[in-house]
Design a protein around this motif. Structure first.
Motif, short mmCIF file in Angstrom:
data_model
loop_
_atom_site.label_atom_id
_atom_site.label_comp_id
_atom_site.label_asym_id
_atom_site.label_seq_id
_atom_site.Cartn_x
_atom_site.Cartn_y
_atom_site.Cartn_z
N LEU A 88 0.93 -1.24 0.05
CA LEU A 88 -0.06 0.00 0.08
C LEU A 88 1.01 1.39 -0.17
O LEU A 88 1.69 1.07 0.73
N SER A 140 -8.63 2.81 4.78
CA SER A 140 -7.55 2.40 4.12
C SER A 140 -7.16 0.74 4.65
O SER A 140 -6.93 -0.13 4.07
N ASP A 170 -9.13 -1.45 5.64
CA ASP A 170 -9.90 -2.63 4.76
C ASP A 170 -9.18 -3.27 3.54
O ASP A 170 -9.38 -4.32 3.15
N ARG A 171 -8.08 -2.36 3.46
CA ARG A 171 -7.40 -3.04 1.91
C ARG A 171 -6.12 -3.72 2.54
O ARG A 171 -5.59 -4.36 1.42
N HIS A 192 -0.60 -4.53 1.06
CA HIS A 192 -2.06 -4.93 0.32
C HIS A 192 -2.18 -6.43 0.44
O HIS A 192 -1.31 -7.27 0.47
N GLN A 193 -3.66 -6.60 0.65
CA GLN A 193 -3.90 -7.91 1.00
C GLN A 193 -4.14 -8.91 -0.60
O GLN A 193 -4.24 -10.13 -0.41
N ARG A 194 -3.81 -8.19 -1.92
CA ARG A 194 -4.01 -8.85 -2.73
C ARG A 194 -2.47 -8.67 -3.54
O ARG A 194 -1.65 -8.07 -2.95
N LEU A 246 -1.07 -0.93 -4.37
CA LEU A 246 -2.22 0.02 -4.59
C LEU A 246 -1.93 1.24 -3.73
O LEU A 246 -1.37 1.27 -2.64
N LEU A 299 -2.95 4.73 -2.09
CA LEU A 299 -3.99 5.30 -1.02
C LEU A 299 -3.64 6.80 -0.83
O LEU A 299 -2.75 7.14 -0.82
#
Length: 689
Positions: free
Chosen positions: A580, A596, A598-599, A619-621, A625, A627
């Motif tokens: 992130l 944020s 939640d990401r 980042h969870q993926r 990303l 922000l």
């Protein structure tokens, strides 16, 4: 129980041992008759005059109820190796000095054992407060609970001076151990009574055997509930055989000890009340230094220290001649280039301090002041007829990292030394003391490539530099590969993982993904722990420590050591998740962080200054990303009802080591005296989603 012992010679002994108070042992031999031997703490007595020794029954005598240290134990190591070589080389041995290094794997109890030896040798007053692990004098060593630098001390036992050198246990600091072995005649090989020989045990023993040093094996922590001394001694013996030790070296003396209790003995069941048996074994089994007393002065510099008043201090063992205070000497390198200097001050090690001396005779370890440009590996020799000693050789580094000046918007806020000239001077100054490290100029004038034995080796340098007031950036660690016959080779390491059985599956899966190949698996003690041994590329180990702790819920213990160079193992993915990244400069707010988080997982809390490109979370993926963590709640959206309370998750607190493990190819770690931040490398900026 049946134990088969095989040597490299033609003899083979099979010893069936019955469990009774009076034990008869049958020794079948195809070799010459045995004399009195001390093997693993057990005494074999035989008569060389007996004609039928091949089929004779020989008594194997165990220790009785008498105090152990009074047993008439002989140590064959020094006796067997001395006589032949001394006749050839007309060198004399000093009987009033012993030079020893204490070597072991990390956390096997070296420094604690030295503490007990110092206390029992009456180095401190009875009413003097002494902190634990007194040899770990460095702040960083005390914080991490590890030994980083080797240190000298000495004790006196029965009118014999014993110079003791405490050495690091981590394989990353193997360069310290390699050069220290030049100063000693023997080692105390400390082995944990449960774990047995570990990777670093193998490394230091291999080096000691190459130097032809005498070895006393100390099975430490014998008071642990799941101690298994028989297994440890057998494993150590097998290790000697694997490393092609001579028959005399395999005939090592075993001492069983509890460093924290200050007890030792020749058998695990019958420990003396003090470390007397250990001191006796040192004097009996480790020979005195072989010297040329009347020869030309020769002293190999194996360590350096710095004092604000005295300048650079060279430490080493005097090989020949006599060194005196105020003496003019020649300083030689291995390339036959010599210069001259004068010894302004001379010190020897007594108890826990350096003591001034007027002269030092060959065989002793001393510290020399007055030669400002002295380097490790140089020889202090006689002014008229001095010759250099062979230079110190250490293993090559396997990991490199790029250092550069700080290019973030916050540059100069916290650090004292921020320019490339400051950075260059500090890195090249590190080479004077750290032989296993290399520094090269990078692609640009403000970039430097630092190579070391492992990430921990370089991370300790980073930590020391930030405490000294330096501000800089470092890139991710990379392995140093080689090309041989147009084939790409990369370093491989042996990784040993101790993990509880319930977490073994996830750890095995993780190591498999990183191209690790398991070659051994065994249970350890009665604690339900499994020991896994893998051969794995060094690339696969980068970032592994945190991942393996997560997979095992913090219970796994990972140890690694360099093995060899092998064919390139293929692509390895060390991180599945992206980062992130902060969208703009500003101060983080609770309002922005509540959405944020939640990401993914955040690195920062509210009220923290950030800049564009700074990494603020995981980042969870897959993929990065961007922000906006500085967004404020609109002032127009005011209502009479109560504001909703924002509940934020606790941010991740990453240490310097964790940050170095986390970053990838296009990311950097910003290191300052008071902060550690991560950011995207602006030179390699990739498009983020």
């Amino acid at each position: 129980m049946e134990m088969a012992i095989s040597f490299k010679s033609s003899s083979c002994f099979t010893i069936p041992i019955a469990h009774s108070s009076r034990t008869a042992t049958t020794i079948s031999s195809s070799a010459s008759p045995l004399s009195s031997k001390q093997l693993f703490g057990l005494s074999f007595y035989s008569s060389s005059s007996s004609p039928s020794l091949a089929t004779a029954k020989t008594a194997l005598k165990f220790a009785s109820g008498n105090p152990i240290r009074k047993l008439p134990v002989k140590c064959s190591v020094s006796e067997a190796t001395d006589t032949a070589t001394e006749k050839k080389s007309q060198l004399k041995r000093r009987s009033d000095i012993r030079n020893i290094a204490i070597v072991a794997h990390v956390d096997h109890g070296k420094t604690t054992l030295v503490d007990a030896m110092l206390k029992q040798a009456k180095v401190f007053r009875d009413n003097q407060f002494v902190q634990e692990r007194i040899m770990d004098s460095n702040d960083l060593e005390r914080e991490r609970g590890i030994t980083i630098l080797s240190k000298n001390t000495s004790i006196t036992y029965k009118e014999t001076k014993i110079n003791i050198i405490d050495t690091p246990g981590h394989s990353d600091f193997g360069g310290e151990v390699e050069r220290i072995l030049n100063m000693v005649e023997g080692i105390l090989l400390v082995v944990d009574s449960v774990e047995g020989p570990m990777p670093q045990t193998r490394f230091v023993l291999k080096k000691a055997l190459e130097f032809g040093l005498s070895v006393v094996v100390v099975v430490n922590k014998i008071d642990r509930p799941s101690a298994r001394p028989d297994y440890v001694i057998n494993s150590t013996f097998e290790l000697f055989i694997e490393l092609n030790a001579t028959d005399e070296q395999c005939d090592f003396q075993a001492i069983y000890a509890s460093g924290i209790k200050g007890k030792a003995g020749l058998s695990p069941e019958n420990l003396a009340e003090d470390l007397g048996p250990l001191f006796e074994a040192i004097i009996r089994c480790i020979p005195g230094p072989r010297i040329e007393k009347d020869g030309a002065l020769q002293m190999l510099v194996t360590n350096l220290e710095y004092d604000e008043h005295k300048g650079r201090i060279a430490i080493g063992r005097l090989h020949a001649g006599t060194l005196q205070r105020g003496m003019d000497v020649r300083v030689c390198t291995s390339e036959d280039s010599c210069r001259y200097g004068r010894v302004s001050e001379l010190f020897v090690y007594e108890k826990f301090s350096r003591v001034p001396a007027q002269s030092v005779e060959a065989g002793d370890i001393c510290a020399v002041c007055g030669i400002d440009d002295i380097q490790i590996g140089e020889t202090i020799a006689d002014k008229s007829s001095g010759k250099p000693l062979p230079a110190i050789k250490v293993e090559e580094p396997t990991v490199k990292m790029a250092f550069s000046i700080n290019i973030s918007p916050f540059v100069g806020r916290e650090g004292k030394y921020v320019t490339s000239r400051n950075l260059r001077d500090r890195l090249y100054r590190e080479l004077e003391r750290n032989l296993a490290m290399k520094v090269e100029d990078g692609e640009t004038a403000d970039t430097f490539i630092v190579s070391g034995r492992g990430t921990l080796h370089i991370t300790i340098l980073l930590e020391n530099m930030r405490r000294e007031g330096y501000e800089f950036m470092v890139g991710p660690p990379k392995v140093i590969s080689k090309k041989v016959d147009d084939k790409l080779l990369e370093p491989f390491e042996i990784a040993t993982v101790e993990v509880p059985e319930e977490h073994m599956g996830s750890v095995v899966e993780l190591l498999g993904k990183r191209r690790g190949q398991m070659f051994d698996m065994q249970g350890v003690g009665s604690e339900g722990t499994t020991l896994l041994k893998y051969k794995i590329p060094t690339r696969g180990l980068l970032g592994l420590r945190n991942a393996i702790l997560t997979a095992s819920r913090g219970t796994a213990i990972l140890n690694t050591i360099f093995d060899c160079y092998g064919p390139w193992a293929g692509d390895i993915n060390t991180r599945d998740q992206g980062s992130l990244v902060a969208f703009e400069d500003g101060t983080s707010t609770s309002y922005a962080l509540s959405s944020s988080q939640d990401r993914g997982q955040m690195f920062i809390g509210p009220g923290v200054e950030v800049y564009k490109g700074q990494i603020v979370g995981i980042h969870q993926r897959h993929g990065d990303l961007s922000l906006n963590v500085c967004k404020k709640k609109a002032a127009t959206n005011v209502r009479s009802n109560k504001e909703q309370t924002v509940v934020l998750d606790t941010p991740l607190d990453y240490s310097l080591d964790d940050c170095i493990e986390y970053i990838q190819e296009d990311e950097l770690v910003e290191v300052t005296p008071s902060s550690i931040r991560m950011c995207k490398n602006p030179k390699l900026a990739k498009k983020t989603r």
